[in-house]
Design an enzyme around this catalytic site. Structure first.
Site, short mmCIF file in Angstrom:
data_model
loop_
_atom_site.label_atom_id
_atom_site.label_comp_id
_atom_site.label_asym_id
_atom_site.label_seq_id
_atom_site.Cartn_x
_atom_site.Cartn_y
_atom_site.Cartn_z
CD GLU A 1 3.32 6.08 0.94
OE1 GLU A 1 3.77 6.84 -0.69
OE2 GLU A 1 4.15 4.78 0.36
CG ASP B 1 7.75 3.07 0.19
OD1 ASP B 1 7.27 4.02 0.11
OD2 ASP B 1 8.31 2.22 -1.22
C1 NOJ Z 1 6.54 6.00 -1.57
C2 NOJ Z 1 7.74 7.07 -1.07
O1 NOJ Z 1 7.05 7.86 -0.46
C3 NOJ Z 1 9.00 7.33 -2.24
O2 NOJ Z 1 9.32 8.67 -2.20
C4 NOJ Z 1 8.94 6.23 -3.31
O3 NOJ Z 1 9.50 6.50 -4.90
C5 NOJ Z 1 8.14 5.17 -3.67
N1 NOJ Z 1 7.07 5.15 -2.95
C6 NOJ Z 1 8.64 4.17 -4.23
O4 NOJ Z 1 9.94 3.41 -2.73
#
Ligand code: NOJ
Length: 553
Positions: free
Chosen positions: A243, A201
């Protein structure tokens, strides 16, 4: 063998245990329920699962606010159930990637509780503090309109703490070697329990320098190498799927020039331009995005996707293009979010039109990378815009037309099951679509099979061919003396295209993989293809003896 890199040619299915299948009637999905559905996933043909956060959490951000990195939230089962699940996946040849949320913890995490209670706590320096509110605290919010600041005062600590996301998600001080060591320990723990890696993440924020005095945070790319090395020492075939919604000029910094950093990232550049292409029929910006993201080490791979659990983020399109996508797919204010995105599922965006859904999926599956699909999209599930923010597209899986869509025996599901209307579980469900050979579900199964049998896309080089027709995209992939050609007509009207496929003699014959039609080139070596509105065609170049012709190199 290079082909050991499984993620180069996989199909990944993203799901949340909470909304997939409830086995004990409490209304909340659980690992036991998920395990019972593994044969469904095996049948669909996916060979990897990306599992969204399932660790103990107050659940204020759908689990992206963790209070214990070494356990399963009791609502979803136990560590024993988790290991049963990874074992069940292994038996079926399905790999598991889990979310790794280490940019921040929940404010309820014992580390943060200790840090805020005592300036001498060993965890104090695991977070980022400031005695005064830093200048610029009200800038750089990730959730504009919902999140007010990135620095919040904690009365107990008597100081401000930094949070890139919501205020209940204090950022970890990821430059602290103790925090870095803990991240490795977390990865090592789950690897031992049967996972093949992590969807990491918020990667750019994990590696960013953080602090009140930091004006332009530098990324600490060395951390990515450390993560990858550690993982691969523990288990050679494990990966990180990052991500990172970054600019193309930074791609190699994340992959590493020699593929020595993270092996896989989602391709946000292509995702946004793909939606623009679907909205406008103009494929040029997507072709540019493909070109800008072409350069990568041979061990690296892109994750291609349409929708995920967040809003469709259109923040990187210019205003005119963004507006066009808004108008086409989310014209009303309540369909939009954070001034940059759309909070709908794919099927309602495309008016539930199966032809257009097929076009969108066929296109995404044919782009250079590994496709990532989201649970429920294989049956064209809808959204619930009555639910707040991103919850609109996180409703329970619709298995049948039984009460609560067969998701739970409880009449109080964790989120409402979509009912009534064209996307209600009464019409849109797995059981119903399984019976219908023309359903989206059965079509998706065939698409997945077709994609897995075309490793040229995952492994090969591609060329965008000249079609001379705006709105028609033709891509040829070459790998080991084999080629495939994939053509999409993004326009709502039929077209005729004349194509020179290349590939010498072989290029004179095209065999449609999904249809009985084939095409022979004319005297000038050109193919004349008639494409219906929103049509897609997948061809083998040179005939069906391709596997007899495939070479080792
Ligand atoms: C990215 C995630 O995809 C999202 O759902 C989340 O709110 C944020 N990171 C914070 O962890």
């Amino acid at each position: 063998m290079i082909s050991d890199l499984w993620y180069k040619n996989a199909v990944i299915y993203c799901l949340s245990v909470e909304t997939f299948m409830d086995s004990n009637g409490d209304g909340v999905g659980d690992f036991e329920g998920l395990s019972r559905r593994l044969d469904y996933l095996a049948g669909l043909g996916v060979n990897a699962i990306w599992l969204m956060p399932f660790q103990p959490s107050p659940g204020k951000d759908d689990g992206y606010d963790v209070t214990d990195y070494y356990d399963v939230d009791p609502r979803y089962g136990t560590l024993g159930d988790f290991v049963d699940f990874t074992h069940g996946c292994k038996q079926r040849g399905i790999r598991v990637l889990i979310d790794l949320v280490v940019n921040h913890t929940s404010d309820q995490h014992p580390w943060f509780q200790s840090a805020r209670s005592d300036p001498n706590s060993p965890y104090r320096d695991w977070y980022i503090w400031s005695k005064t509110k830093p200048a610029g605290a009200d800038k750089g919010m990730i959730f504009p309109g919902v999140q007010e600041t990135t620095w919040t005062r904690d009365d107990k600590a008597g100081e401000y703490y930094f949070h890139r996301f919501f205020k209940f998600q204090p950022d970890l001080n990821t430059s602290n070697p103790h925090v870095q060591a803990e991240i490795l320990k977390i990865m090592g723990f789950w690897i031992q329990l049967g996972v093949s890696g992590f969807r990491m993440d918020a990667v750019p924020f994990v590696i960013a320098e953080k602090g009140a005095d930091i004006k332009k945070p530098k990324e600490q790319f060395g951390m990515l190498r450390t993560f990858r090395e550690f993982l691969q020492w523990r288990q050679g075939d494990s990966i990180i799927l990052g991500e990172a919604n970054i600019l193309p000029e930074d791609n190699l910094k994340y992959f590493g020039d020699d593929g020595d950093r993270i092996p896989m990232m989602f391709n946000f550049q292509v995702n946004q331009t793909l939606f623009y292409a679907l909205a406008s029929g103009d494929t040029e910006p997507m072709i540019e995005a493909l070109e800008k993201t072409r350069d990568k080490p041979h061990t690296a791979q892109w994750g291609m996707f349409l929708r995920n659990h967040d809003e469709l983020d259109l923040g990187r399109l210019d205003e005119e293009k963004r507006e066009m996508v808004f108008q086409a797919f989310g014209p009303e204010e309540h369909m939009q979010l954070y001034h940059r995105g759309i909070r709908r599922r794919l099927a309602p965006m495309l008016g539930g039109d199966q032809r257009r859904l097929e076009l969108a999926y066929s296109l995404m599956f044919s782009l250079p990378g590994t496709p990532v699909i989201r649970y429920g999209d294989e049956i064209g599930m809808g959204d619930d815009l009555e639910l707040p923010e991103r919850n609109s597209c996180r409703t329970p899986m619709q298995w049948s037309d039984e009460p609560q869509g067969g998701f739970t025996k409880s009449d109080k599901p964790v989120l409402p099951v979509i009912s009534k209307g064209p996307f209600g579980y009464e019409h849109i469900n797995v059981a119903e679509q399984r019976r219908d050979p023309t359903s989206l579900l059965n079509w998706m199964e065939r698409l997945i099979r077709m994609r897995k049998e075309a490793p040229e896309i995952g492994w090969g080089d591609y060329a965008v061919l000249e079609t001379g027709t705006p709105g028609v995209l033709a891509m040829r992939y070459d790998w080991r003396n084999n080629s495939v050609l994939i053509v999409h007509n993004l326009k709502p009207e039929p077209v005729e295209v004349h194509l020179d496929v290349g590939c010498g003699e072989h290029g004179k014959l095209l065999i449609d993989i999904a249809d009985s039609e084939s095409s022979e080139a004319d005297g000038q070596g050109r193919h004349r293809l008639l494409l219906e509105a929103h049509a897609y065609r997948w061809f083998r170049v040179g005939g069906l003896d391709y596997l007899l012709r495939r070479t080792e190199l």
